[in-house]
Write a protein that holds these residues in place. Structure first.
Motif, PDB file in Angstrom:
ATOM      1  N   HIS A  39     -89.554  85.144  58.886  1.00  0.00           N
ATOM      2  CA  HIS A  39     -89.186  85.339  60.293  1.00  0.00           C
ATOM      3  C   HIS A  39     -87.877  84.591  60.529  1.00  0.00           C
ATOM      4  CE1 HIS A  39     -90.769  85.148  64.737  1.00  0.00           C
ATOM      5  NE2 HIS A  39     -89.707  85.911  64.617  1.00  0.00           N
ATOM      6  N   GLU A  65     -83.482  88.941  66.212  1.00  0.00           N
ATOM      7  CA  GLU A  65     -84.738  88.447  65.658  1.00  0.00           C
ATOM      8  C   GLU A  65     -85.194  89.440  64.606  1.00  0.00           C
ATOM      9  OE1 GLU A  65     -89.270  87.139  66.953  1.00  0.00           O
ATOM     10  OE2 GLU A  65     -88.000  88.158  68.409  1.00  0.00           O
ATOM     11  N   ARG A 124     -87.710  90.235  60.801  1.00  0.00           N
ATOM     12  CA  ARG A 124     -88.820  89.912  59.890  1.00  0.00           C
ATOM     13  C   ARG A 124     -88.544  90.617  58.567  1.00  0.00           C
ATOM     14  NH1 ARG A 124     -93.371  87.157  62.552  1.00  0.00           N
ATOM     15  NH2 ARG A 124     -94.179  87.070  60.437  1.00  0.00           N
TER      16      ARG A 124
END
Length: 135
Positions: free
Chosen positions: A65, A106, A108
């Motif tokens: 992450h 953001e 992942r």
């Protein structure tokens, strides 16, 4: 203006959007019919824009992450935005922001190796500052 009951309804729906109107009514001390009417009004007034599913990314194999502060190389941002569209599998959010950087992304990834590949591709279009989520 939202009253106390409307705020409680929103709070409960934020916790569990699939709650039944009967259960929601019990939590905010209204009948199921009364709370359903309030929910419809909140939807019609645009206060409630929709309902979503919260996905556990780690259980899908996306265990790394990261947040990136992005500084685009092209002032038009288009090469960067094209990159973002092509990499949407890994990008959860891409906010255009004010301040020192242009975007806050953001992401992942399934592995550090895949993150490294992503960063090498990103470096063609933007400079960045990387932060990895520890907890």
């Amino acid at each position: 203006m939202l009253d106390h009951t409307d705020k409680r309804i929103l709070e409960e729906l934020s916790k569990k959007s699939r709650i039944s109107m009967k259960e929601l009514g019990e939590k905010v001390h209204l009948t199921g019919q009364a709370v359903a009417s309030r929910v419809v009004k909140l939807e019609e007034n645009g206060v409630i824009e929709g309902y979503t599913v919260k996905v556990n990314q780690a259980k899908l194999g996306f265990v790394v992450h990261a947040f990136l502060n992005i500084y685009t190389k092209d002032p038009r941002h288009q090469p960067y935005l094209d990159f973002v569209k092509a990499q949407e599998t890994f990008i959860l959010h891409n906010y255009k922001i004010s301040g020192d950087s242009c975007y806050l992304m953001e992401c992942r990834f399934p592995s550090n190796e895949r993150l490294d590949e992503f960063l090498m591709d990103l470096n063609k279009h933007a400079n960045y500052k990387l932060s990895i989520v520890i907890s």
